[in-house]
Design a protein around this motif. Sequence first.
Motif, PDB file in Angstrom:
ATOM      1  N   ALA A   1      -7.118   6.222   2.012  1.00  0.00           N
ATOM      2  CA  ALA A   1      -5.797   6.646   1.537  1.00  0.00           C
ATOM      3  C   ALA A   1      -5.690   6.544   0.023  1.00  0.00           C
ATOM      4  O   ALA A   1      -5.166   7.453  -0.638  1.00  0.00           O
ATOM      5  N   LEU A   2      -6.183   5.453  -0.549  1.00  0.00           N
ATOM      6  CA  LEU A   2      -6.131   5.279  -2.000  1.00  0.00           C
ATOM      7  C   LEU A   2      -6.966   6.341  -2.696  1.00  0.00           C
ATOM      8  O   LEU A   2      -6.562   6.895  -3.725  1.00  0.00           O
ATOM      9  N   ASN A   3      -8.128   6.638  -2.130  1.00  0.00           N
ATOM     10  CA  ASN A   3      -9.017   7.642  -2.731  1.00  0.00           C
ATOM     11  C   ASN A   3      -8.406   9.039  -2.679  1.00  0.00           C
ATOM     12  O   ASN A   3      -8.587   9.832  -3.604  1.00  0.00           O
ATOM     13  N   LYS A   4      -7.669   9.330  -1.620  1.00  0.00           N
ATOM     14  CA  LYS A   4      -7.104  10.672  -1.446  1.00  0.00           C
ATOM     15  C   LYS A   4      -5.755  10.844  -2.138  1.00  0.00           C
ATOM     16  O   LYS A   4      -5.482  11.876  -2.745  1.00  0.00           O
TER      17      LYS A   4
ATOM     18  N   LEU B   1       0.832  -1.207   0.000  1.00  0.00           N
ATOM     19  CA  LEU B   1       0.000   0.000   0.000  1.00  0.00           C
ATOM     20  C   LEU B   1       0.865   1.255   0.000  1.00  0.00           C
ATOM     21  O   LEU B   1       0.591   2.208  -0.753  1.00  0.00           O
ATOM     22  N   PHE B   2       1.908   1.250   0.818  1.00  0.00           N
ATOM     23  CA  PHE B   2       2.801   2.408   0.889  1.00  0.00           C
ATOM     24  C   PHE B   2       3.501   2.635  -0.447  1.00  0.00           C
ATOM     25  O   PHE B   2       3.677   3.782  -0.876  1.00  0.00           O
ATOM     26  N   TYR B   3       3.888   1.562  -1.115  1.00  0.00           N
ATOM     27  CA  TYR B   3       4.559   1.672  -2.417  1.00  0.00           C
ATOM     28  C   TYR B   3       3.644   2.364  -3.437  1.00  0.00           C
ATOM     29  O   TYR B   3       4.099   3.182  -4.246  1.00  0.00           O
TER      30      TYR B   3
ATOM     31  N   MET C   1       2.937  14.856   3.474  1.00  0.00           N
ATOM     32  CA  MET C   1       2.188  13.938   4.335  1.00  0.00           C
ATOM     33  C   MET C   1       2.922  12.606   4.526  1.00  0.00           C
ATOM     34  O   MET C   1       2.402  11.711   5.186  1.00  0.00           O
ATOM     35  N   LEU C   2       4.125  12.504   3.975  1.00  0.00           N
ATOM     36  CA  LEU C   2       4.867  11.240   4.026  1.00  0.00           C
ATOM     37  C   LEU C   2       5.071  10.752   5.459  1.00  0.00           C
ATOM     38  O   LEU C   2       4.698   9.625   5.804  1.00  0.00           O
TER      39      LEU C   2
END
Length: 222
Positions: free
Chosen positions: A188-191, A129-131, A140-141
């Motif tokens: 997270a994916l959506n944003k 997910l992070f990748y 925001m990292l």
Amino acid sequence: MLTKSEKSFVFVYVIIVILELVCSSLVSLYALHFITKPSVVISLICFLHQNTNDLDGKTKKITIWALTFSVLGDILLMFVFINQNFFIGGLISFMLAHLMYIKVFYGKHKFHKKIFNFLGILLIYVFFLFYILKNNLGNMLLPVILYMAVILLMVTMAFLRQGQVNKLSFILVFLGAITFIISDSLLALNKFYRPLPLANISIMLTYALAQLLIVFGLKKQS
């Protein structure tokens, strides 16, 4: 499996969630979204306060704090359209909520070797997910990395309750923790990756289910 009061609450809870989904989706009703969204978890706080006299006071108090921070996070995230700093505030609020859940789960944990296999699967998922997200995180990292670490610990503590509480309590809390990760992943994916179809529905449904499962699971541990 469920008591009469629990079944009654689930019925009310489902109605509140449906109202939130409708209000957040229709422009004509969107103003009510600012009431219906926090009402989802507020209803859980009311339920926990009224129906868990058999749960020890410390667990009940910390769980209510977890839910309270969740409500604050819900409210802050609703105002991201005004300023992106509200997203940081929401992230911090949910991080505090997870820390409260960690504190609750920690009291019923026991280390066992199965954790290594589970952690391996969980870490593969989180790193994947992070990748996907890393190139779009910008400033925001670090906050996102910290949040991932906290929710990873929360799910791990939920897993370590196995054998220390009754089976039903373990299953409900563990499924709730996993569902929470799914909800946060969708958000997270959506944003940070790309807009997801029906994102508001999938995120809210998994989030509402996660909170319900955790609360019911903690109630069942007594």
